[in-house]
Design an enzyme around this catalytic site. Structure first.
Site, short mmCIF file in Angstrom:
data_model
loop_
_atom_site.label_atom_id
_atom_site.label_comp_id
_atom_site.label_asym_id
_atom_site.label_seq_id
_atom_site.Cartn_x
_atom_site.Cartn_y
_atom_site.Cartn_z
N GLY A 102 31.56 42.44 40.28
CA GLY A 102 31.70 41.30 39.37
C GLY A 102 30.82 40.13 39.77
N GLY A 143 32.06 41.60 45.01
CA GLY A 143 31.51 42.92 44.71
C GLY A 143 30.72 43.01 43.43
N GLY A 157 37.35 39.05 37.97
CA GLY A 157 37.06 39.48 39.35
C GLY A 157 35.64 39.12 39.73
N ALA A 158 35.20 37.92 39.32
CA ALA A 158 33.79 37.53 39.45
C ALA A 158 33.45 37.02 40.84
CB ALA A 158 33.46 36.46 38.41
N ASN A 159 34.46 36.92 41.72
CA ASN A 159 34.19 36.35 43.04
C ASN A 159 33.79 37.39 44.08
OD1 ASN A 159 37.22 36.89 42.68
ND2 ASN A 159 36.99 36.89 44.88
N SER A 218 36.20 54.19 36.35
CA SER A 218 35.75 54.84 37.59
C SER A 218 35.65 56.34 37.31
CB SER A 218 36.79 54.62 38.68
OG SER A 218 36.57 55.48 39.77
N TYR A 261 46.36 54.30 40.37
CA TYR A 261 44.99 53.80 40.17
C TYR A 261 44.23 54.72 39.21
CZ TYR A 261 40.19 52.32 41.23
OH TYR A 261 38.90 51.87 41.13
N1 LIG Z 1 34.08 50.01 44.84
C1 LIG Z 1 33.90 51.15 44.23
O1 LIG Z 1 33.34 52.11 44.80
C2 LIG Z 1 34.39 51.36 42.82
C3 LIG Z 1 34.26 52.63 42.23
C4 LIG Z 1 34.67 52.79 40.90
C5 LIG Z 1 35.21 51.74 40.21
N2 LIG Z 1 35.35 50.51 40.83
C6 LIG Z 1 35.91 49.40 40.04
O2 LIG Z 1 34.97 48.35 40.03
C7 LIG Z 1 35.64 47.11 39.77
C8 LIG Z 1 35.14 46.06 40.73
O3 LIG Z 1 35.56 46.41 42.04
P1 LIG Z 1 34.70 46.08 43.33
O4 LIG Z 1 34.24 47.37 43.91
O5 LIG Z 1 33.72 45.03 43.06
O6 LIG Z 1 35.86 45.56 44.32
P2 LIG Z 1 36.18 44.13 44.93
O7 LIG Z 1 35.01 43.62 45.69
O8 LIG Z 1 37.46 44.32 45.67
O9 LIG Z 1 36.43 43.19 43.66
C9 LIG Z 1 37.59 43.32 42.89
C10 LIG Z 1 37.83 42.02 42.16
O10 LIG Z 1 39.01 42.17 41.37
C11 LIG Z 1 39.82 41.03 41.60
N3 LIG Z 1 41.23 41.25 41.32
C12 LIG Z 1 42.05 42.16 41.87
N4 LIG Z 1 43.30 41.99 41.40
C13 LIG Z 1 43.25 40.95 40.54
C14 LIG Z 1 44.20 40.27 39.76
N5 LIG Z 1 45.51 40.60 39.78
N6 LIG Z 1 43.81 39.24 38.99
C15 LIG Z 1 42.52 38.85 38.98
N7 LIG Z 1 41.56 39.43 39.71
C16 LIG Z 1 41.94 40.48 40.49
C17 LIG Z 1 39.59 40.70 43.06
O11 LIG Z 1 40.05 39.38 43.37
P3 LIG Z 1 40.40 38.97 44.90
O12 LIG Z 1 39.08 38.74 45.58
O13 LIG Z 1 41.21 37.75 44.74
O14 LIG Z 1 41.14 40.12 45.49
C18 LIG Z 1 38.07 40.84 43.11
O15 LIG Z 1 37.45 39.69 42.60
C19 LIG Z 1 37.13 47.43 39.89
O16 LIG Z 1 37.67 47.59 38.59
C20 LIG Z 1 37.16 48.78 40.61
O17 LIG Z 1 38.32 49.51 40.30
C21 LIG Z 1 34.93 50.29 42.11
#
Ligand SMILES: NC(=O)c1ccc[n+]([C@@H]2O[C@H](COP(=O)([O-])OP(=O)(O)OC[C@H]3O[C@@H](n4cnc5c(N)ncnc54)[C@H](OP(=O)(O)O)[C@@H]3O)[C@@H](O)[C@H]2O)c1
Length: 331
Positions: free
Chosen positions: A33, A31, A27-29, A156, A187
C-alpha cells in the site's frame, strides 16, 4: 534484484500526469500500500491514506515531501464499522471526486481462537472483507459521479490455495461461531471473498464507468505477518533470507495494483483477477500470473456465490436498509 518473470507496469502508465485526481489506498502506511501510494503521489495525484494508525501513515509520508502530488492521512480501522463510517464522513466532507479506490489492507490474525471485533465479527474477515465492503458501498456514489473510476481489491494466490485443499465460503458459519478456528483458513476465505466481491461488483456496475479488479500482488517482503508475536518474528527473520530469490520487493508487489489503477486496458476486464507472477501458486500452470488471468479455482468464478457473499456482507454491516447507498445490492 527482481525475479526473472516479475511483471512490471508499463512505463507509459507510470509517467501519466495524475494531477487533479484523487485516490484512496487502505493500509497505505506499509508494504504494498505504501509503494502504491508513493507512485500515485509521484505522478501528481492526491492520495487519501486510510490508516488505522495515523501516526504511522504520517511518519511514512514524510518521504513524499519532494514528490509532485499530495496526500492526507485519515484514520480508518477496517475492523470497526463505526471507524469506517467516520472515515467516509471525513472523506466526503473534504472531497467530491474519487478516481480510484485501492482496498489493500489485510492481515492474518494469528491465534487458535477466533478474535471478535466490537461489532461481533470475526477479526480477519472484518478487517479484510466487511470493512472494505462497507467502505466501497458507501463510496459508490462518489465513484459513479467521478467515472471513469476504478476499484482494486487486493486478494492473494491463497484464494485458490491448492487443488487438494481449496477454501470455500462457509455461509452457514462465515463468522466462525461453530467451526474450529484456523487463522490460515480464515485468511484464505477472506482472499476468496476479495476475488468474488470484485466479480460481483464488476457485474453490478456495468454501464456506470466504474470498473473493478481483484489482485494478487506477489510475495511481498512487507511487514505482513509481523503482528503474529515473538515466535512469528523469529520465523520471519529466519525465512526472509532463505526466500529472497522467490519473493518480491514492495515495489514489485505494487505493480499489479498500479496496472489496475493506471493502465488503459484494465477497465476492459472489469471484475477480473489480475496477478503478479508467483511461485506461491500450488496450481503450477498459474505461476506466470496474468493481467488479467483466470483463477484456477472454479468457485472464485462463481457469480451466484459472489452474490450470496454480497448479500451476507450487506446484512453483516447493516447496509440493507440504506437504499440510497446500496442500490442494486441484493438484500
Ligand atoms: N505480503 C505478501 O506476500 C502478500 C501476498 C498476497 C497478498 N497480500 C496482501 O497484500 C495486502 C498488503 O499487505 P502487505 O504485504 O503490504 O502487508 P503489510 O506491510 O503488513 O501491510 C498491511 C497493511 O494493512 C493494514 N491493516 C491491517 N489491519 C487493518 C485494519 N483493521 N484497519 C486498517 N488497516 C489495517 C496494516 O496497518 P498496520 O500497519 O497498522 O498494521 C498495514 O498498513 C494485504 O491485503 C495482504 O493480504 C500480501
Amino acid at each position: 534484484m527482481a525475479r526473472k518473470n516479475t511483471k512490471w507496469a508499463d512505463p507509459v502508465d507510470l509517467a501519466k500526469d495524475l494531477s487533479g485526481k484523487v485516490y484512496i489506498v487502505t493500509g497505505a502506511n506499509s508494504g504494498v500500500g505504501l509503494e502504491t501510494t508513493r507512485q500515485l503521489v509521484k505522478q501528481g495525484a492526491h492520495v487519501v491514506m486510510a490508516c488505522r494508525r495515523v501516526e504511522a501513515g504520517e511518519a511514512e509520508a514524510v518521504s513524499f515531501a519532494d514528490l509532485h502530488g499530495s496526500h492526507e492521512v485519515i484514520r480508518c480501522d477496517l475492523a470497526d464499522l463505526q471507524s469506517v463510517r467516520d472515515f467516509i464522513d471525513a472523506f466526503k466532507s473534504r472531497h467530491t471526486r474519487l478516481d480510484g479506490l485501492m482496498c489493500n489492507a489485510g492481515a492474518v490474525i494469528m491465534g487458535s481462537e477466533a478474535k471478535r471485533t466490537k461489532d461481533g465479527l470475526e477479526m480477519t474477515m472484518a478487517a479484510s472483507v466487511h470493512g472494505h465492503f462497507l467502505m466501497t458501498e458507501l463510496l459508490l456514489d462518489v465513484l459513479k459521479a467521478s467515472a471513469p473510476s476504478r476499484i482494486g481489491i487486493v486478494s492473494s494466490v491463497v484464494h485458490a490455495n491448492s487443488p487438494k485443499k481449496r477454501y470455500d465460503l462457509n455461509f452457514e458459519d462465515l463468522n466462525w461461531e461453530t467451526r474450529k478456528y484456523s487463522a490460515f483458513d480464515a485468511y484464505g476465505e477472506t482472499k476468496l471473498a476479495a476475488v468474488l466481491y470484485a466479480l460481483e461488483l464488476g457485474k453490478r456496475l456495468e454501464g456506470t464507468g466504474v470498473t473493478t479488479a481483484s489482485i494478487h500482488p506477489g510475495w511481498a517482503r512487507s511487514n505482513f505477518g509481523s503482528g503474529g508475536g515473538f515466535f512469528t518474528h523469529i520465523l520471519m527473520a529466519i525465512a526472509r533470507p532463505l526466500t529472497r530469490s522467490m519473493s518480491d520487493s514492495n515495489w514489485a508487489s505494487a505493480q499489479t495494483s498500479l496496472h489496475v489503477l493506471l493502465s488503459d486496458d484494465a477497465p476492459n476486464h472489469s471484475g477480473a483477477y489480475f496477478s503478479q507472477s508467483s511461485v506461491l501458486y500450488r496450481d503450477r500452470e498459474c505461476r506466470d500470473g496474468g493481467w488479467p488471468m483466470e483463477s484456477p479455482y472454479p468457485n472464485a468464478r462463481d457469480l451466484n456465490k459472489a452474490r450470496r457473499l454480497v448479500a451476507h456482507c450487506a446484512e453483516a454491516v447493516g447496509l440493507t436498509n440504506e437504499t440510497e447507498n446500496n442500490q442494486g445490492c441484493p438484500p
